[in-house]
Scaffold this motif. Structure first.
Motif, short mmCIF file in Angstrom:
data_model
loop_
_atom_site.label_atom_id
_atom_site.label_comp_id
_atom_site.label_asym_id
_atom_site.label_seq_id
_atom_site.Cartn_x
_atom_site.Cartn_y
_atom_site.Cartn_z
N GLY A 58 0.79 -1.23 0.00
CA GLY A 58 0.00 0.00 0.00
C GLY A 58 0.82 1.28 0.00
O GLY A 58 1.92 1.33 -0.52
N GLY A 59 0.22 2.30 0.62
CA GLY A 59 0.83 3.64 0.62
C GLY A 59 0.08 4.58 -0.29
O GLY A 59 0.57 5.66 -0.61
N SER B 228 0.11 -3.54 3.72
CA SER B 228 1.51 -3.30 4.08
C SER B 228 1.94 -1.88 3.74
O SER B 228 1.67 -1.38 2.65
N GLY C 96 6.92 -1.56 7.38
CA GLY C 96 8.36 -1.74 7.20
C GLY C 96 8.68 -2.63 6.01
O GLY C 96 7.84 -3.41 5.56
N PHE D 45 10.48 -5.52 3.57
CA PHE D 45 10.54 -6.98 3.70
C PHE D 45 11.98 -7.48 3.62
O PHE D 45 12.25 -8.64 3.91
N GLY D 46 12.87 -6.60 3.15
CA GLY D 46 14.24 -7.05 2.91
C GLY D 46 14.41 -7.49 1.46
O GLY D 46 14.89 -8.61 1.22
N GLY D 47 13.98 -6.64 0.53
CA GLY D 47 14.15 -6.93 -0.89
C GLY D 47 13.20 -7.99 -1.40
O GLY D 47 12.31 -8.46 -0.68
N HIS E 116 2.43 3.47 -4.96
CA HIS E 116 2.44 4.70 -5.75
C HIS E 116 3.15 4.49 -7.09
O HIS E 116 4.11 3.72 -7.15
N ALA F 151 6.89 4.50 -6.88
CA ALA F 151 7.59 3.58 -5.96
C ALA F 151 8.12 2.40 -6.77
O ALA F 151 7.57 1.29 -6.73
N SER G 77 11.00 0.57 -6.78
CA SER G 77 11.74 -0.58 -6.22
C SER G 77 10.79 -1.66 -5.72
O SER G 77 10.97 -2.85 -6.01
N ILE G 78 9.78 -1.25 -4.96
CA ILE G 78 8.87 -2.26 -4.40
C ILE G 78 8.08 -2.94 -5.52
O ILE G 78 7.80 -4.14 -5.44
N LYS H 39 5.34 15.54 -9.89
CA LYS H 39 5.40 14.22 -10.54
C LYS H 39 4.02 13.88 -11.09
O LYS H 39 3.02 14.30 -10.51
P1 NAP Z 1 10.34 2.35 -3.21
O1 NAP Z 1 11.52 3.20 -3.51
O2 NAP Z 1 9.75 1.54 -4.30
O3 NAP Z 1 10.63 1.36 -1.99
C1 NAP Z 1 11.77 1.43 -1.17
C2 NAP Z 1 11.69 0.29 -0.18
O4 NAP Z 1 10.67 0.55 0.79
C3 NAP Z 1 11.30 -1.03 -0.81
O5 NAP Z 1 12.40 -1.68 -1.40
C4 NAP Z 1 10.73 -1.77 0.38
O6 NAP Z 1 11.77 -2.20 1.26
C5 NAP Z 1 10.02 -0.66 1.13
N1 NAP Z 1 8.60 -0.54 0.75
C6 NAP Z 1 8.04 0.28 -0.18
N2 NAP Z 1 6.71 0.18 -0.19
C7 NAP Z 1 6.41 -0.74 0.77
C8 NAP Z 1 5.19 -1.28 1.25
N3 NAP Z 1 4.00 -0.86 0.76
N4 NAP Z 1 5.25 -2.20 2.25
C9 NAP Z 1 6.45 -2.60 2.76
N5 NAP Z 1 7.63 -2.10 2.34
C10 NAP Z 1 7.61 -1.19 1.36
O7 NAP Z 1 9.17 3.24 -2.59
P2 NAP Z 1 9.14 4.78 -2.17
O8 NAP Z 1 9.06 5.61 -3.39
O9 NAP Z 1 10.22 5.03 -1.16
O10 NAP Z 1 7.72 4.83 -1.46
C11 NAP Z 1 7.55 4.22 -0.18
C12 NAP Z 1 6.06 4.02 0.05
O11 NAP Z 1 5.39 5.28 0.00
C13 NAP Z 1 5.40 3.12 -0.99
O12 NAP Z 1 4.66 2.15 -0.31
C14 NAP Z 1 4.51 4.04 -1.81
O13 NAP Z 1 3.29 3.43 -2.17
C15 NAP Z 1 4.31 5.23 -0.89
N6 NAP Z 1 4.28 6.52 -1.61
C16 NAP Z 1 5.30 6.84 -2.45
C17 NAP Z 1 5.28 8.06 -3.13
C18 NAP Z 1 6.36 8.43 -4.09
O14 NAP Z 1 6.27 9.50 -4.71
N7 NAP Z 1 7.38 7.61 -4.28
C19 NAP Z 1 4.19 8.93 -2.92
C20 NAP Z 1 3.17 8.57 -2.05
C21 NAP Z 1 3.22 7.35 -1.40
P3 NAP Z 1 12.35 -3.69 1.20
O15 NAP Z 1 13.16 -3.78 -0.06
O16 NAP Z 1 13.13 -3.80 2.45
O17 NAP Z 1 11.16 -4.62 1.17
#
Ligand code: NAP
Length: 254
Positions: free
Chosen positions: A11-12, A36, A54, A56-58, A79, A82, A84-85, A201
Motif C-alpha cells: 500500500g501507501g 503493508s 516496514g 521486507f528485505g528486498g 504509488h 515507488a 523498487s517495491i 510528478k
Molecule cells: P520504493 O523506492 O519503491 O521502496 C523502497 C523500499 O521501501 C522497498 O524496497 C521496500 O523495502 C520498502 N517498501 C516500499 N513500499 C512498501 C510497502 N508498501 N510495504 C512494505 N515495504 C515497502 O518506494 P518509495 O518511493 O520510497 O515509497 C515508499 C512508500 O510510500 C510506498 O509504499 C509508496 O506506495 C508510498 N508513496 C510513495 C510516493 C512516491 O512519490 N514515491 C508517494 C506517495 C506514497 P524492502 O526492499 O526492504 O522490502
C-alpha cells in the motif's frame, strides 16, 4: 471469498486503502487481508484488516513473507513512483508462483490551458527551472533530500507531510501538509507565495490534482516528471476493478 484466501496489499496509496475496505467486506475472517506500509509516514489508517509496517528485505524477503504467511494473491497498489517495491513484487511473484495484480491509477493528461514540460526525473525537472524564478516544488521530501542542491539558489516553496530531513536552503519556505483538496486553497497558496513555476510528478488520481488545476488557472508553467517504467504486466485502474479481478481468481480456484 473462500476461507483459505489470503491477500497481501502493498500500500501507501488511497487506492490500496479502498481495496482493503472492499476486500474486508467480502472476507470471512479479518486476517485474510493484510495491508503493508513502508513506514514513511506516521498516520496509518484505521482499519479492521491486519496492518504491517516496514520493508521486507528486498525481493527475497518479500518472497519469504509470501510463503511463510501463506499468501494466495499479491496486489501491488503502491504509488506509481515507488519503482523498487514494484520490481520486488514482480520478482517475488515469479519466484513463488503467487499471482500478482497491479493496481495503478491512470496518469494525468494535459488539458487545454495547461503549459507542461515533461521531464525524465525530478533532478532533470529542477535543472530545467529558469535561472530566476519562484518555484513550488511539489515533490516528496525523500527525493528532495537527494537533489535539493539543484534548486538551493532559488526562493522555492515546498510542502511535505513529514518535516524535511535535509538542511533546508536559506531562501526556501517549507509548509507542512498534504496536497489541498480544494482548488481555492491551492490557488491561494500559489498566489500568496508569488509562484512562477511548479515542479511535480505525474502521480495521477484526485488527491493531488487541485494544484495542477490551480496552475492552469494561473497560467503557471509545470515541469511534469514522467512516471518510471513499470514491469510489463496488465494494470487495473482502480480498487473496484482489482477487487473484481481477485474475486475472479478465487472463484476459478474453488
Ligand atoms: P520504493 O523506492 O519503491 O521502496 C523502497 C523500499 O521501501 C522497498 O524496497 C521496500 O523495502 C520498502 N517498501 C516500499 N513500499 C512498501 C510497502 N508498501 N510495504 C512494505 N515495504 C515497502 O518506494 P518509495 O518511493 O520510497 O515509497 C515508499 C512508500 O510510500 C510506498 O509504499 C509508496 O506506495 C508510498 N508513496 C510513495 C510516493 C512516491 O512519490 N514515491 C508517494 C506517495 C506514497 P524492502 O526492499 O526492504 O522490502
Amino acid at each position: 471469498m473462500t476461507t483459505d484466501a489470503r491477500i497481501l496489499i502493498l500500500g501507501g496509496t488511497p487506492e490500496a486503502r479502498q481495496l482493503a475496505l472492499l476486500l474486508q467486506a467480502r472476507a470471512p475472517a479479518p486476517d485474510q487481508v493484510i495491508l503493508s506500509f513502508a513506514g514513511a509516514v506516521r498516520d496509518l489508517p484505521e482499519t479492521s484488516c491486519e496492518i504491517r509496517v516496514g520493508g521486507f528485505g528486498g525481493a527475497e524477503g518479500l518472497a519469504d513473507y509470501l510463503l511463510s504467511r501463506k499468501i494466495t494473491a499479491l496486489v501491488d497498489a503502491t504509488h506509481p513512483f515507488a519503482a523498487s517495491i514494484s520490481a520486488n513484487a514482480q520478482a517475488a511473484s515469479s519466484a513463488t508462483g503467487i499471482p500478482l495484480l497491479r493496481l495503478l491509477r491512470p496518469a494525468w493528461a494535459p488539458m487545454q490551458g495547461d503549459d507542461w514540460t515533461d521531464c525524465a526525473n525530478s533532478a532533470a525537472a529542477l535543472e530545467a527551472l529558469p535561472a530566476s524564478c519562484r518555484p513550488f516544488l511539489a515533490l516528496g521530501r525523500q527525493e528532495l533530500r537527494q537533489i535539493f542542491s539543484k534548486a538551493a539558489h532559488l526562493p522555492a516553496l515546498f510542502r511535505s507531510i513529514e518535516p524535511a530531513d535535509f538542511p533546508i536552503p536559506e531562501g526556501w519556505r517549507w509548509i507542512e501538509g498534504r496536497p489541498a483538496r480544494s482548488m481555492t486553497a491551492e490557488l491561494q497558496l500559489l498566489r500568496d507565495a508569488g509562484i512562477t513555476h511548479m515542479v511535480t510528478k505525474n502521480s495521477g488520481g484526485d488527491g493531488a490534482y487541485q494544484k495542477i488545476a490551480a496552475a492552469r488557472a494561473l497560467q503557471i508553467p509545470v515541469l511534469m516528471v514522467s512516471r518510471p517504467a513499470e514491469p510489463a504486466q496488465a494494470v487495473l485502474p482502480d480498487a473496484e476493478a482489482t477487487c473484481d479481478a481477485l474475486m475472479a481468481i478465487f472463484t476459478t480456484r474453488s
